[in-house]
Every structure is written in C-alpha cells, then in structure tokens.
Design an enzyme around this catalytic site. Structure first.
Site, PDB file in Angstrom:
ATOM      1  CE  LYS A   1      23.547 -16.679   8.134  1.00 65.21           C
ATOM      2  NZ  LYS A   1      24.753 -17.399   7.636  1.00 65.21           N
TER       3      LYS A   1
ATOM      4  CE  LYS B   1      24.312 -19.747  17.308  1.00 63.16           C
ATOM      5  NZ  LYS B   1      25.469 -19.789  16.847  1.00 63.16           N
TER       6      LYS B   1
ATOM      7  CE  LYS C   1      25.972 -24.788  13.102  1.00 62.26           C
ATOM      8  NZ  LYS C   1      26.680 -24.127  12.049  1.00 62.26           N
TER       9      LYS C   1
END
Ligand code: TYM
Length: 332
Positions: free
Chosen positions: A199, A196, A113
């Site tokens: 969102k 994966k 991230k």
C-alpha cells in the site's frame, strides 16, 4: 482432532490490494468454512505511523467492507476492530515484559519501515510485534493465516508464548502455527519484482487495488514490467526474471492452476498474451469484490453494527483469557 482457533489481522491504512487478497483474505474465507475464526481490523497497529483521524475512521470501515466483500460472513466469523477490545493493549504490556530487546532488534520489518533515521520512529513501531503477539495469544489462537512478510513476526510470537509458559511454569498459551499460502505467499510489485506489492508504494502502477475499475486493471497490467524475450519453457529460466515470475504466479493462482501448467500453456508466447489473460481473470475476480466494497460503504450503519457485534463477542473471550493470564502473572 484438535480444534483450530484461527486469528488474523489487517491494518486499516488504505485500500487493500491484490497481495492482501491472495496472501491473506482468500485464505481467511476458506478457513471460516470449518473453523472458529476471529478477524481483526488492527487500528492500534495503524497508529504506529501517524494517521489522520478522519482517514483512519474511514479506513476502519473500508477494511471491514473489504472483509465482507471478499466473502467473510460476520455470522460465522468474529469481525471487529482492535481498539474496541482493551485486552489487546493490556496483554501487549504484559508481553512487553516477556519479550527481550534482542528479539525485537532482529525484526526486519522495523528496520525497513523505520529506515535510516531510526531514532525518529515511534516507540510503538518498535514494539509493534509484541502487540501482534498479544492479538494472537489473547484468544489462545492456534492458527494464523498471513502472507510470507509476517513470518518473522509469527516466529517471535511463538517465542513469546513459549517464554511466558516457561517463566510461569504453566501451559497458558498454545504455540500458534502460521498458515502461509504455498503457491503465492508474497505477491510482488508490478514495477519491481524484487519488492512486495505494498500500500505504501508511491506508484499506484505497482499494485492492483481491490477497488480498481476494469480499465485501471487493464492499464496497470499493460504497463507491468515483464521481459523482452518470449515466455520461457522452464522454471529455472524464471529465476532471473522476477517480474515475469510474479505475473505468471498471480495468473496461476487466480486460475487455480500451477506454475508448471501455466508455463506449459504459455511457453514461447509473448508476454502480451499472458497480460491479456491476466487482465481478463483479474476483472472477473477482483472487480466484483471492488463493487461490493463500494456497496457496503454506502451502508455505514450496517458496517458499524457488524464491528460492534463482533467486538462484543471478541471481548467476552478476551476478558475470560485475560483473567487467567493476570492471575498467572500474580495480579490481584
Ligand atoms: P498488513 O495489514 O500489512 O497485511 C494484511 C495481510 O496481507 C498480507 N500481505 C501480503 N501477502 C502477500 N503478498 C503481499 N504483497 C502482501 N502484502 C500484505 C500480510 O502478510 C497480512 O497477512 N502485522 C500485520 C497485521 C496484524 C496481524 C496480527 C496479522 C496485526 N496483528 C495478528 C496476523 C495476526 C500487517 O501489518 O498486515
């Protein structure tokens, strides 16, 4: 038999998708039948990356609506938002002083991230796994249903619980067990089977959102990456075809079947056959959830009532446990 206390959380950072549903929500609903369950809209986690305040408020309500639309019953399970129970932040601070920097440095999700420019990531994003441990341990939870992407965070939570119990020579926290779906623990992107479903993926074609219309589902599945050869006969042939494996896995799970049985049914056929069947079952299962989300969102007063009542119940348990934890640490 030891009674289970189930806890899990979902971030209110946008519409929930098929990965959230198959990896987590479906399991939340099954668990609520026979266990005490606490399900949290983790808004404190959401702000580790900047959120527009109006959008955050809307997303907290939408995630609550998605919980209910998926089948959670606010009379059976405690449903609430994290920031309304201050114990989460209080315990997180205590656990910040228990967890070791080396443990956090191993967290792969932070590395993903934060990306290359780690110095610019918020401190909150770095210590996020400690807050997650606090969420779980605040209620002395014993079981945590999550997708496979949260496994490392759960392992850290177990280490923190153990370290706290050892440091203070008291068995305050149970060591929580992750509950990860066997058949489909990680739903992958429809565009890239090695990533994966998420969102935050820029392409909406990479995921099926719970609010997608039947037309959108058909379009996305039609465009999904598969393979130029027909569907193979054996599982081993799928090893090098992650996109095909993902579509077959999703279909098997929705169809309450196994990958072996699906392959038996579909071997030698074109992927268009699988895609038609997959679209049909997605429309049957996902569209009613999407419609219910929209209906719940039309009654914001009801959604607010659900989270306010849930927060009150959660707060009672949290305050009782926090008192014992603070006393253990040596606070007056
Ligand atoms: P979050 O909000 O990213 O995702 C919510 C749940 O959905 C699962 N999930 C998936 N499962 C399968 N395939 C996918 N593609 C997929 N994408 C998401 C996640 O594993 C998760 O179970 N850190 C957590 C939220 C959290 C939490 C907690 C969870 C905060 N505190 C305490 C459990 C216990 C997160 O970001 O989930």
């Amino acid at each position: 038999m030891e009674k289970k206390l189930v806890f899990s959380g979902v971030q209110p950072t946008g519409s929930l998708h098929l990965g959230n549903y198959l990896g987590a929500l479906k399991n939340f609903v099954d668990l609520q039948k026979n266990n005490e369950c606490i399900y949290c809209v983790v808004d404190l986690h959401a702000i580790t990356v900047f959120q527009d305040p109006k959008e955050l408020r809307d997303n907290i309500l939408e995630t609550t609506a998605a919980f209910l639309a998926s089948g959670l019953d606010h009379k059976k399970s405690i449903i609430f938002n994290q920031s309304s129970v201050s114990g989460h932040a209080e315990l997180a601070w205590i656990l910040n002083c228990v967890a070791r920097i080396g443990w956090l440095n191993r967290m792969t999700q932070f590395k993903d991230k934060a990306g290359k420019d780690r110095e610019k990531a918020s401190v909150g994003l770095y210590i996020y796994p400690n807050l997650m441990a606090a969420d779980i341990l605040l209620y002395k939870s014993t079981h945590v249903p999550v997708g496979a992407d949260q496994k490392q965070h759960l392992e850290l939570c177990r280490d923190i619980a153990q370290r706290f119990n050892n440091d203070f020579k008291k068995n305050i926290f149970p060591i929580p067990e992750p509950l990860i779906q066997k058949n489909i623990s990680r739903v992958m992107s429809l565009r890239d089977g090695t990533k994966k479903m998420s969102k935050s993926d820029e392409s909406s074609y990479s995921r099926i959102d719970l609010k997608d219309s039947a037309d959108e589902i058909v379009k996305k599945i039609k465009k999904a990456k598969s393979d130029s050869l027909p569907i193979p006969e054996s599982l081993s042939e799928l090893d090098s075809k992650p996109e095909a494996l993902n579509l077959l896995n999703i279909y098997s799970d929705l169809n309450k079947s196994t990958l072996e049985k699906t392959l038996n049914e579909m071997k030698g056929k074109d992927y268009s056959y699988l895609k038609n069947k997959l679209s049909e079952i997605l429309i049957e299962i996902i569209c009613p959830i999407g419609k219910k989300i929209t209906q719940f969102l039309d009654d914001k007063t009801f959604l607010e009532k659900v989270i306010n009542e849930g927060s009150e119940k959660a707060n009672k348990i949290a305050q009782k446990n926090l008192k014992e934890i603070k006393n253990t640490v040596g606070f007056l």
